[in-house]
Structure formats: C-alpha cells, structure tokens
Write a protein that holds these residues in place. Structure first.
Motif, PDB file in Angstrom:
ATOM      1  N   MET A   1       0.840  -1.170   0.000  1.00 20.23           N
ATOM      2  CA  MET A   1       0.000   0.000   0.000  1.00 20.23           C
ATOM      3  C   MET A   1       0.893   1.244   0.000  1.00 20.23           C
ATOM      4  O   MET A   1       1.886   1.304   0.709  1.00 20.23           O
ATOM      5  CB  MET A   1      -0.899  -0.035   1.243  1.00 20.23           C
ATOM      6  N   VAL A   2       0.521   2.217  -0.823  1.00 23.61           N
ATOM      7  CA  VAL A   2       1.251   3.486  -0.858  1.00 23.61           C
ATOM      8  C   VAL A   2       0.264   4.617  -0.587  1.00 23.61           C
ATOM      9  O   VAL A   2      -0.935   4.499  -0.868  1.00 23.61           O
ATOM     10  CB  VAL A   2       1.966   3.705  -2.218  1.00 23.61           C
ATOM     11  N   LYS A   3       0.790   5.717  -0.057  1.00 24.88           N
ATOM     12  CA  LYS A   3      -0.066   6.841   0.328  1.00 24.88           C
ATOM     13  C   LYS A   3       0.665   8.141   0.073  1.00 24.88           C
ATOM     14  O   LYS A   3       1.875   8.222   0.253  1.00 24.88           O
ATOM     15  CB  LYS A   3      -0.424   6.708   1.808  1.00 24.88           C
ATOM     16  N   LEU A   4      -0.086   9.170  -0.342  1.00 31.57           N
ATOM     17  CA  LEU A   4       0.493  10.483  -0.604  1.00 31.57           C
ATOM     18  C   LEU A   4      -0.550  11.546  -0.288  1.00 31.57           C
ATOM     19  O   LEU A   4      -1.735  11.374  -0.581  1.00 31.57           O
ATOM     20  CB  LEU A   4       0.918  10.574  -2.074  1.00 31.57           C
ATOM     21  N   ASN A   5      -0.101  12.654   0.319  1.00 30.03           N
ATOM     22  CA  ASN A   5      -0.977  13.781   0.621  1.00 30.03           C
ATOM     23  C   ASN A   5      -0.599  14.976  -0.235  1.00 30.03           C
ATOM     24  O   ASN A   5       0.586  15.297  -0.362  1.00 30.03           O
ATOM     25  CB  ASN A   5      -0.850  14.183   2.102  1.00 30.03           C
ATOM     26  N   THR A   6      -1.610  15.621  -0.816  1.00 29.25           N
ATOM     27  CA  THR A   6      -1.409  16.843  -1.594  1.00 29.25           C
ATOM     28  C   THR A   6      -2.460  17.857  -1.171  1.00 29.25           C
ATOM     29  O   THR A   6      -3.660  17.613  -1.321  1.00 29.25           O
ATOM     30  CB  THR A   6      -1.566  16.580  -3.115  1.00 29.25           C
ATOM     31  N   LYS A   7      -2.022  18.970  -0.624  1.00 26.92           N
ATOM     32  CA  LYS A   7      -2.921  20.069  -0.231  1.00 26.92           C
ATOM     33  C   LYS A   7      -4.124  19.585   0.577  1.00 26.92           C
ATOM     34  O   LYS A   7      -5.260  20.000   0.344  1.00 26.92           O
ATOM     35  CB  LYS A   7      -3.365  20.843  -1.468  1.00 26.92           C
ATOM     36  N   GLY A   8      -3.883  18.652   1.494  1.00 31.37           N
ATOM     37  CA  GLY A   8      -4.952  18.185   2.365  1.00 31.37           C
ATOM     38  C   GLY A   8      -5.783  17.039   1.807  1.00 31.37           C
ATOM     39  O   GLY A   8      -6.738  16.611   2.445  1.00 31.37           O
ATOM     40  N   ILE A   9      -5.425  16.554   0.632  1.00 27.99           N
ATOM     41  CA  ILE A   9      -6.139  15.412   0.046  1.00 27.99           C
ATOM     42  C   ILE A   9      -5.191  14.217   0.062  1.00 27.99           C
ATOM     43  O   ILE A   9      -4.099  14.262  -0.511  1.00 27.99           O
ATOM     44  CB  ILE A   9      -6.601  15.690  -1.403  1.00 27.99           C
ATOM     45  N   SER A  10      -5.621  13.150   0.727  1.00 22.54           N
ATOM     46  CA  SER A  10      -4.815  11.935   0.850  1.00 22.54           C
ATOM     47  C   SER A  10      -5.300  10.904  -0.165  1.00 22.54           C
ATOM     48  O   SER A  10      -6.505  10.664  -0.292  1.00 22.54           O
ATOM     49  CB  SER A  10      -4.959  11.378   2.265  1.00 22.54           C
ATOM     50  N   VAL A  11      -4.345  10.297  -0.885  1.00 18.56           N
ATOM     51  CA  VAL A  11      -4.663   9.230  -1.837  1.00 18.56           C
ATOM     52  C   VAL A  11      -3.856   8.004  -1.436  1.00 18.56           C
ATOM     53  O   VAL A  11      -2.632   8.057  -1.334  1.00 18.56           O
ATOM     54  CB  VAL A  11      -4.324   9.640  -3.294  1.00 18.56           C
ATOM     55  N   CYS A  12      -4.562   6.899  -1.201  1.00 11.82           N
ATOM     56  CA  CYS A  12      -3.944   5.648  -0.790  1.00 11.82           C
ATOM     57  C   CYS A  12      -4.310   4.569  -1.816  1.00 11.82           C
ATOM     58  O   CYS A  12      -5.471   4.485  -2.231  1.00 11.82           O
ATOM     59  CB  CYS A  12      -4.463   5.267   0.591  1.00 11.82           C
ATOM     60  N   ILE A  13      -3.328   3.774  -2.235  1.00 13.66           N
ATOM     61  CA  ILE A  13      -3.545   2.748  -3.263  1.00 13.66           C
ATOM     62  C   ILE A  13      -3.098   1.390  -2.741  1.00 13.66           C
ATOM     63  O   ILE A  13      -2.022   1.262  -2.155  1.00 13.66           O
ATOM     64  CB  ILE A  13      -2.726   3.042  -4.541  1.00 13.66           C
ATOM     65  N   GLU A  14      -3.928   0.378  -3.008  1.00 15.73           N
ATOM     66  CA  GLU A  14      -3.594  -1.009  -2.690  1.00 15.73           C
ATOM     67  C   GLU A  14      -3.865  -1.845  -3.944  1.00 15.73           C
ATOM     68  O   GLU A  14      -4.935  -1.729  -4.544  1.00 15.73           O
ATOM     69  CB  GLU A  14      -4.453  -1.494  -1.527  1.00 15.73           C
ATOM     70  N   THR A  15      -2.911  -2.697  -4.329  1.00 14.07           N
ATOM     71  CA  THR A  15      -3.056  -3.478  -5.563  1.00 14.07           C
ATOM     72  C   THR A  15      -3.222  -4.968  -5.273  1.00 14.07           C
ATOM     73  O   THR A  15      -2.797  -5.460  -4.222  1.00 14.07           O
ATOM     74  CB  THR A  15      -1.829  -3.306  -6.480  1.00 14.07           C
ATOM     75  N   ASN A  16      -3.830  -5.651  -6.239  1.00  9.62           N
ATOM     76  CA  ASN A  16      -3.989  -7.102  -6.157  1.00  9.62           C
ATOM     77  C   ASN A  16      -3.870  -7.711  -7.552  1.00  9.62           C
ATOM     78  O   ASN A  16      -4.458  -7.203  -8.511  1.00  9.62           O
ATOM     79  CB  ASN A  16      -5.354  -7.479  -5.571  1.00  9.62           C
ATOM     80  N   TYR A  17      -3.119  -8.796  -7.639  1.00  7.84           N
ATOM     81  CA  TYR A  17      -3.030  -9.585  -8.875  1.00  7.84           C
ATOM     82  C   TYR A  17      -4.268 -10.475  -8.958  1.00  7.84           C
ATOM     83  O   TYR A  17      -4.722 -11.023  -7.955  1.00  7.84           O
ATOM     84  CB  TYR A  17      -1.754 -10.426  -8.847  1.00  7.84           C
ATOM     85  N   GLN A  18      -4.814 -10.624 -10.157  1.00  8.60           N
ATOM     86  CA  GLN A  18      -6.018 -11.413 -10.378  1.00  8.60           C
ATOM     87  C   GLN A  18      -5.694 -12.640 -11.234  1.00  8.60           C
ATOM     88  O   GLN A  18      -5.873 -12.626 -12.463  1.00  8.60           O
ATOM     89  CB  GLN A  18      -7.089 -10.552 -11.052  1.00  8.60           C
ATOM     90  N   PRO A  19      -5.199 -13.731 -10.617  1.00 10.38           N
ATOM     91  CA  PRO A  19      -4.781 -14.898 -11.408  1.00 10.38           C
ATOM     92  C   PRO A  19      -5.915 -15.544 -12.196  1.00 10.38           C
ATOM     93  O   PRO A  19      -5.681 -16.084 -13.287  1.00 10.38           O
ATOM     94  CB  PRO A  19      -4.215 -15.856 -10.360  1.00 10.38           C
ATOM     95  N   GLU A  20      -7.147 -15.480 -11.673  1.00 12.56           N
ATOM     96  CA  GLU A  20      -8.264 -16.116 -12.367  1.00 12.56           C
ATOM     97  C   GLU A  20      -8.628 -15.439 -13.687  1.00 12.56           C
ATOM     98  O   GLU A  20      -9.278 -16.033 -14.536  1.00 12.56           O
ATOM     99  CB  GLU A  20      -9.498 -16.213 -11.449  1.00 12.56           C
ATOM    100  N   TYR A  21      -8.211 -14.197 -13.874  1.00 11.32           N
ATOM    101  CA  TYR A  21      -8.473 -13.471 -15.123  1.00 11.32           C
ATOM    102  C   TYR A  21      -7.214 -13.305 -15.972  1.00 11.32           C
ATOM    103  O   TYR A  21      -7.267 -12.723 -17.052  1.00 11.32           O
ATOM    104  CB  TYR A  21      -9.068 -12.092 -14.822  1.00 11.32           C
TER     105      TYR A  21
END
Length: 128
Positions: A1-21
């Motif tokens: 998970m990664v996270k970054l704040n810009t001017k009071g707005i926080s964006v957090c990202i979490e990724t997942n691999y989808q082996p079934e697709y």
C-alpha cells in the motif's frame, strides 16, 4: 500500500493480482487497485478528472485520462472518504502506475492537482 498527501487530500492505493483473469502463457496479466481518497482539508472538493501514466515492463508507457473515476465525480466534504476499485491489464507480470486527479475546491472554484502516488503491480510468482 502506498499513500500520498497533496494540499490536504490523501490518496492511498492497494493493488492485487487477479490470477483467475490472467493468462501468463498469452502474456495477459490482470491487476486491480483500490483507491481511497480522503479529504483532510478544510474545504469541500469535487473530483473532476483523472490522468494516469501506466508503465508496462513489456511495452511502452501509455496515458489514460478522462472525467471522474469509474463513472463518478464524487464530492468530498472535509473528513469524508471516497473509495473505488478499478483494474489494469498488462502484457507483463510487472508494471507501475502514477498520475493525478484534478479536483475543484467548491468554495472558490480553484482547481487542485492532487498527486496519485506511484504504485507497482507485480504478479506474486515474480517476487521470488
């Protein structure tokens, strides 16, 4: 998970691999990513646009931009959170994405470019 704040707005990202697709034999790898946007500022904002840079280890970089996220242009009051899940198809088992959201501060119409942190998408079998 990664996270970054810009001017009071926080964006957090979490990724997942989808082996079934995914089909590694056909060079087709599918990843999903969960985005959590939190308004930690004192002002109400609306997400207007997204701009992504997608780097696939097997190809060149491509850009994707457009209105909103997954068909929405959410309004976030101070303290509110908006979460969505989207996906990305790659031709290799490794890639990365980053970009920015364009948001409007509703009190005065000012547009804010909110950075999306760079995140990697790696098929688990590539981690060894």
């Amino acid at each position: 998970m990664v996270k970054l704040n810009t001017k009071g707005i926080s964006v957090c990202i979490e990724t997942n691999y989808q082996p079934e697709y995914s089909s590694p034999v056909q060079f087709h790898y599918v990843f999903t990513y969960k985005v959590v946007i939190e308004n930690k500022s004192e002002h109400t904002v609306q997400l207007l646009r997204r701009h992504w840079y997608i780097h696939d280890a097997g190809t060149t970089m491509k850009e994707v931009e457009g209105e909103g996220v997954v068909g929405q242009q959410p309004v976030l009051e101070p303290g509110e959170i908006h979460t969505y899940v989207s996906g990305c198809n790659l031709k290799s088992a490794y890639g990365k994405m980053h970009g920015h959201f364009t948001m409007e501060r509703l009190v005065d119409g000012e547009h804010i470019e909110v950075s999306i942190p760079e995140f990697v998408m790696v098929a688990p079998f590539r981690l060894n």
